[in-house]
Design a protein around this motif. Structure first.
Motif, PDB file in Angstrom:
ATOM      1  N   GLN A  28      34.201 -15.530   7.317  1.00 29.89           N
ATOM      2  CA  GLN A  28      33.594 -15.328   6.005  1.00 29.89           C
ATOM      3  C   GLN A  28      32.979 -13.944   5.892  1.00 29.89           C
ATOM      4  OE1 GLN A  28      33.232 -18.025   7.931  1.00 29.89           O
ATOM      5  NE2 GLN A  28      33.744 -19.826   6.684  1.00 29.89           N
ATOM      6  N   SER A  29      32.429 -13.431   6.974  1.00 34.92           N
ATOM      7  CA  SER A  29      31.871 -12.076   6.961  1.00 34.92           C
ATOM      8  C   SER A  29      32.972 -11.046   6.755  1.00 34.92           C
ATOM      9  CB  SER A  29      31.134 -11.774   8.271  1.00 34.92           C
ATOM     10  OG  SER A  29      29.982 -12.570   8.385  1.00 34.92           O
ATOM     11  N   VAL A  30      34.094 -11.230   7.429  1.00 39.00           N
ATOM     12  CA  VAL A  30      35.225 -10.318   7.253  1.00 39.00           C
ATOM     13  C   VAL A  30      35.699 -10.348   5.807  1.00 39.00           C
ATOM     14  CG1 VAL A  30      37.637  -9.866   7.881  1.00 39.00           C
ATOM     15  CG2 VAL A  30      35.958 -10.403   9.660  1.00 39.00           C
ATOM     16  N   ASN A  31      35.823 -11.548   5.251  1.00 37.81           N
ATOM     17  CA  ASN A  31      36.252 -11.678   3.858  1.00 37.81           C
ATOM     18  C   ASN A  31      35.274 -10.987   2.921  1.00 37.81           C
ATOM     19  OD1 ASN A  31      36.024 -13.434   1.156  1.00 37.81           O
ATOM     20  ND2 ASN A  31      38.142 -13.351   1.861  1.00 37.81           N
ATOM     21  N   ALA A  32      33.986 -11.165   3.138  1.00 34.75           N
ATOM     22  CA  ALA A  32      32.977 -10.553   2.276  1.00 34.75           C
ATOM     23  C   ALA A  32      33.009  -9.022   2.365  1.00 34.75           C
ATOM     24  CB  ALA A  32      31.588 -11.080   2.636  1.00 34.75           C
ATOM     25  N   ILE A  33      33.252  -8.490   3.552  1.00 35.92           N
ATOM     26  CA  ILE A  33      33.367  -7.036   3.706  1.00 35.92           C
ATOM     27  C   ILE A  33      34.600  -6.536   2.975  1.00 35.92           C
ATOM     28  CG2 ILE A  33      33.810  -5.168   5.361  1.00 35.92           C
ATOM     29  CD1 ILE A  33      32.059  -6.842   7.360  1.00 35.92           C
ATOM     30  N   GLU A  34      35.731  -7.207   3.183  1.00 30.52           N
ATOM     31  CA  GLU A  34      36.985  -6.776   2.561  1.00 30.52           C
ATOM     32  C   GLU A  34      36.924  -6.802   1.039  1.00 30.52           C
ATOM     33  OE1 GLU A  34      40.218  -7.957   6.018  1.00 30.52           O
ATOM     34  OE2 GLU A  34      40.184  -9.123   4.157  1.00 30.52           O
ATOM     35  N   THR A  35      36.214  -7.765   0.483  1.00 37.16           N
ATOM     36  CA  THR A  35      36.141  -7.886  -0.972  1.00 37.16           C
ATOM     37  C   THR A  35      34.984  -7.090  -1.572  1.00 37.16           C
ATOM     38  OG1 THR A  35      34.850  -9.920  -0.792  1.00 37.16           O
ATOM     39  CG2 THR A  35      37.262 -10.148  -1.012  1.00 37.16           C
ATOM     40  N   GLY A  36      34.204  -6.415  -0.732  1.00 35.32           N
ATOM     41  CA  GLY A  36      33.106  -5.595  -1.217  1.00 35.32           C
ATOM     42  C   GLY A  36      31.872  -6.374  -1.612  1.00 35.32           C
ATOM     43  N   LYS A  37      31.807  -7.647  -1.246  1.00 34.12           N
ATOM     44  CA  LYS A  37      30.638  -8.469  -1.570  1.00 34.12           C
ATOM     45  C   LYS A  37      29.496  -8.247  -0.585  1.00 34.12           C
ATOM     46  CE  LYS A  37      33.385 -11.998  -3.781  1.00 34.12           C
ATOM     47  NZ  LYS A  37      33.989 -13.316  -3.658  1.00 34.12           N
ATOM     48  N   TYR A  38      29.830  -7.651   0.545  1.00 38.66           N
ATOM     49  CA  TYR A  38      28.844  -7.441   1.609  1.00 38.66           C
ATOM     50  C   TYR A  38      29.127  -6.100   2.263  1.00 38.66           C
ATOM     51  CZ  TYR A  38      26.866  -8.028   6.339  1.00 38.66           C
ATOM     52  OH  TYR A  38      26.200  -7.851   7.514  1.00 38.66           O
ATOM     53  N   ASP A  39      28.094  -5.282   2.408  1.00 38.43           N
ATOM     54  CA  ASP A  39      28.210  -4.027   3.146  1.00 38.43           C
ATOM     55  C   ASP A  39      27.792  -4.294   4.587  1.00 38.43           C
ATOM     56  OD1 ASP A  39      28.931  -2.699   0.837  1.00 38.43           O
ATOM     57  OD2 ASP A  39      26.893  -2.056   0.388  1.00 38.43           O
ATOM     58  N   PRO A  40      28.625  -3.917   5.540  1.00 38.60           N
ATOM     59  CA  PRO A  40      28.298  -4.229   6.932  1.00 38.60           C
ATOM     60  C   PRO A  40      27.088  -3.440   7.414  1.00 38.60           C
ATOM     61  CG  PRO A  40      30.150  -2.740   6.845  1.00 38.60           C
ATOM     62  CD  PRO A  40      29.856  -3.149   5.421  1.00 38.60           C
ATOM     63  N   SER A  41      26.430  -3.992   8.412  1.00 42.28           N
ATOM     64  CA  SER A  41      25.346  -3.266   9.076  1.00 42.28           C
ATOM     65  C   SER A  41      25.944  -2.019   9.737  1.00 42.28           C
ATOM     66  CB  SER A  41      24.694  -4.153  10.137  1.00 42.28           C
ATOM     67  OG  SER A  41      25.637  -4.430  11.178  1.00 42.28           O
ATOM     68  N   LEU A  42      25.102  -1.078  10.069  1.00 44.39           N
ATOM     69  CA  LEU A  42      25.587   0.136  10.721  1.00 44.39           C
ATOM     70  C   LEU A  42      26.281  -0.172  12.049  1.00 44.39           C
ATOM     71  CD1 LEU A  42      25.862   3.129  10.296  1.00 44.39           C
ATOM     72  CD2 LEU A  42      23.599   3.432  11.305  1.00 44.39           C
ATOM     73  N   PRO A  43      25.710  -1.036  12.906  1.00 46.81           N
ATOM     74  CA  PRO A  43      26.434  -1.362  14.153  1.00 46.81           C
ATOM     75  C   PRO A  43      27.802  -1.987  13.888  1.00 46.81           C
ATOM     76  CG  PRO A  43      24.135  -1.998  14.349  1.00 46.81           C
ATOM     77  CD  PRO A  43      24.356  -1.615  12.911  1.00 46.81           C
ATOM     78  N   LEU A  44      27.907  -2.847  12.877  1.00 47.13           N
ATOM     79  CA  LEU A  44      29.191  -3.454  12.556  1.00 47.13           C
ATOM     80  C   LEU A  44      30.157  -2.423  11.984  1.00 47.13           C
ATOM     81  CD1 LEU A  44      31.018  -5.878  12.436  1.00 47.13           C
ATOM     82  CD2 LEU A  44      29.875  -6.582  10.308  1.00 47.13           C
ATOM     83  N   ALA A  45      29.664  -1.508  11.170  1.00 44.57           N
ATOM     84  CA  ALA A  45      30.519  -0.441  10.639  1.00 44.57           C
ATOM     85  C   ALA A  45      31.058   0.423  11.781  1.00 44.57           C
ATOM     86  CB  ALA A  45      29.743   0.416   9.634  1.00 44.57           C
TER      87      ALA A  45
END
Length: 71
Positions: A28-45
């Motif tokens: 779900q986190s991957v999906n949210a990042i891909e769709t622009g609903k969630y900006d990843p944390s700096l470590p995740l980026a």
């Protein structure tokens, strides 16, 4: 924030779950990042950038120019 995560993921033949497993996050986190609903944390980026062999700036576009960001 616009990004090319989905494009890079699908080019490698990975599912969202495959990418999630590599990053130790939920699908779900991957999906949210891909769709622009969630900006990843700096470590995740940084983890995404390392995984795809790109810079963070290559992966994500916040829509501002360098001049606007400097103001």
């Amino acid at each position: 924030m616009k990004n090319i995560v989905r494009t890079l993921r699908t080019a490698r033949g990975w599912s969202q779950q495959d990418l999630a497993d590599k990053l130790d996050v939920s699908r779900q986190s991957v999906n949210a990042i891909e769709t622009g609903k969630y900006d990843p944390s700096l470590p995740l980026a940084f983890a995404l950038a390392r995984l795809f062999g790109r810079s963070i700036e290559d992966l994500f576009d916040d829509g501002t120019s360098v001049a606007e960001a400097a103001e």
